[in-house]
Design a protein around this motif. Sequence first.
Motif, short mmCIF file in Angstrom:
data_model
loop_
_atom_site.label_atom_id
_atom_site.label_comp_id
_atom_site.label_asym_id
_atom_site.label_seq_id
_atom_site.Cartn_x
_atom_site.Cartn_y
_atom_site.Cartn_z
N ALA A 178 -11.96 5.15 -6.56
CA ALA A 178 -11.10 6.06 -5.76
C ALA A 178 -9.59 5.00 -5.32
O ALA A 178 -8.47 5.65 -5.58
CB ALA A 178 -11.53 6.70 -4.94
N PHE A 179 -9.93 3.97 -4.81
CA PHE A 179 -8.85 3.24 -4.23
C PHE A 179 -7.82 2.79 -5.44
O PHE A 179 -6.81 2.99 -5.38
CB PHE A 179 -9.51 1.96 -3.71
N ILE A 180 -8.39 2.17 -6.43
CA ILE A 180 -7.71 1.85 -7.60
C ILE A 180 -6.82 2.82 -8.01
O ILE A 180 -5.58 2.66 -8.52
CB ILE A 180 -8.49 1.02 -8.54
N LYS A 181 -7.42 3.81 -8.47
CA LYS A 181 -6.90 5.09 -8.94
C LYS A 181 -5.81 5.72 -8.28
O LYS A 181 -4.73 6.21 -8.60
CB LYS A 181 -7.87 6.21 -9.34
N SER A 182 -5.87 5.62 -6.84
CA SER A 182 -5.06 6.03 -5.90
C SER A 182 -3.75 5.14 -6.09
O SER A 182 -2.48 5.62 -5.96
CB SER A 182 -5.25 6.22 -4.32
N ILE A 183 -3.90 3.84 -5.93
CA ILE A 183 -2.59 2.90 -6.15
C ILE A 183 -2.02 3.26 -7.37
O ILE A 183 -0.76 3.47 -7.50
CB ILE A 183 -3.13 1.33 -5.81
N ARG A 184 -2.64 3.35 -8.62
CA ARG A 184 -2.22 3.39 -9.95
C ARG A 184 -1.47 4.66 -9.92
O ARG A 184 -0.49 4.86 -10.49
CB ARG A 184 -3.29 3.53 -10.85
N GLY A 185 -1.96 5.88 -8.97
CA GLY A 185 -1.31 7.10 -9.11
C GLY A 185 -0.35 7.24 -8.21
O GLY A 185 0.38 8.19 -8.15
N SER A 186 0.17 6.30 -7.38
CA SER A 186 1.41 6.19 -6.76
C SER A 186 1.22 7.03 -5.54
O SER A 186 2.15 7.52 -4.80
CB SER A 186 2.68 6.60 -7.58
N ASP A 187 0.06 6.97 -4.90
CA ASP A 187 -0.15 7.81 -3.64
C ASP A 187 -0.51 6.82 -2.40
O ASP A 187 -1.80 6.39 -2.43
CB ASP A 187 -1.33 8.67 -3.83
N PRO A 188 0.33 6.19 -1.83
CA PRO A 188 -0.06 5.27 -0.72
C PRO A 188 -0.90 6.03 0.30
O PRO A 188 -1.67 4.80 1.15
CB PRO A 188 1.55 4.77 -0.03
N ASN A 189 -0.93 7.24 0.49
CA ASN A 189 -1.85 7.68 1.53
C ASN A 189 -3.23 7.64 1.50
O ASN A 189 -4.26 7.19 2.10
CB ASN A 189 -1.11 9.15 1.85
N ALA A 190 -3.40 7.86 0.06
CA ALA A 190 -4.84 7.93 -0.28
C ALA A 190 -5.18 6.61 -0.46
O ALA A 190 -6.34 6.31 -0.26
CB ALA A 190 -5.18 8.83 -1.60
N ALA A 191 -4.62 5.72 -0.95
CA ALA A 191 -4.83 4.20 -1.18
C ALA A 191 -5.12 3.84 0.28
O ALA A 191 -6.14 2.99 0.29
CB ALA A 191 -3.78 3.59 -1.84
N VAL A 192 -4.52 3.94 1.21
CA VAL A 192 -4.83 3.00 2.50
C VAL A 192 -6.01 3.82 3.19
O VAL A 192 -6.69 3.20 4.04
CB VAL A 192 -3.60 3.27 3.31
N TYR A 193 -5.96 5.02 2.78
CA TYR A 193 -7.55 5.75 3.36
C TYR A 193 -8.53 5.30 2.75
O TYR A 193 -9.81 4.82 3.56
CB TYR A 193 -7.36 7.37 3.03
N TYR A 194 -8.69 5.01 1.51
CA TYR A 194 -9.94 4.31 0.78
C TYR A 194 -9.89 2.84 1.25
O TYR A 194 -11.08 2.42 1.49
CB TYR A 194 -9.75 4.39 -0.73
#
Length: 422
Positions: A243-259
């Motif tokens: 989920a972390f990698i896919k959030s960064i790949r998907g350009s969502d910094p909010n989800a990325a920093v959450y994971y």
Amino acid sequence: MDFSSKPLAERTRPQLLDDLIGQEHLVGKNGVLRRAIESGSIPSMILWGPPGVGKTTIANIIANAVKAPFFTLSAISSGVKEIRDVIQRAKFQSNTILFIDEIHRFNKGQQDALLGAVEKGDITLIGATTENPSFEVNSALLSRSQVYTLKNLSKEDLTRLVEVALEKDDILNKKKVTLKETQALFNISGGDARKLLNLLDLVVENIGGDKVTVTDEQVINIAQQRVATYDKSGDQHYDIISAFIKSIRGSDPNAAVYYLARMIEGGEDVKFIARRLVILASEDIGNANPTALVIATNAFQAVNMIGYPEGRIILSQAVTYLASSPKSNAAYMAINHAQNLVQKTGDLPVPLPIRNAPTKLMKEEGYGKGYKYSHDFPGNFVNQEFLPDEIKGTTLYDPGKNAREEEMRKRLKAMWKEKYGY
């Protein structure tokens, strides 16, 4: 432990080489690992592959096949003391095998504690890792071990695993389990055999009754009812990093920093997180923003020096930067295409003009003849052939649709308009 209380993956774990499903390139009829096991000459080895593809099973099969003293340590819960205890015991037992799960989690000191015993032959080391051993196993230990790469299990392999479980497991047999659908089982388990079998076990137990029919809807509902807790040694570890990698790949910094926070709070190894960012910076951003790799590499070095808790700030900076960056997988796709081409075409001859010519004989054979030194020409460029004749004109790098790579495309097109499809 009562056998009936063991997870399905343990109840059905193969004990013999012929019962292992998957990894034909290693344990098939002519597999290098099969030959070693059947000869009884087991080298120290590192089994490298994704979760749930048979690393632990292969180690157990080896121990059963050679009838050797077999010790197991987990790098998560064991330290130098436990390693030295096994080594001491091995001095009084011949052909001792030591299996270390997640060996990449051992630090340098722990790995060094193994080195002497491996060198002297006191123990045969079998290490299992999901991480590239070139980065995570120290070079001295790696040079004394064979590295065997395990592949993802195919859908056919996973289907066969389920069929064998239904056929041979007494507990499932008593419940007369029928699989009406399997797609949800496969999707949720993500190719992890252990996760697949244990999910099937959970679903059957939750449905209950003497006759059980499993559908995709039931699997999804039961799987979603499970309480999600972060376990850095279990399934959730892989779900969160995905989920972390896919959030960064998907350009969502909010989800990325959450994971990222989920992993930090769960005690995840700081190097594991930072290394993933370095890989992502090339795989998913690449030449769309070359600075991303610089940021990720510097973050990796910084958190290694600093560690927790301050390292979380550095990770957050890197994660939010990478997530907010333009994306391109063009460099990643280029090497994939190039490797596929090499596998199909083999060792094609390098054109004579660009071969090295260190000897007089080579020069007489035409090595280096006709080579044009690019810096001798306007714009430091001259049109000449670099690819083998059989594949000349093949375009492998296709710049992405972003500002930086569009500039690269224009430049490449201006130079190679008659050769490549830019």
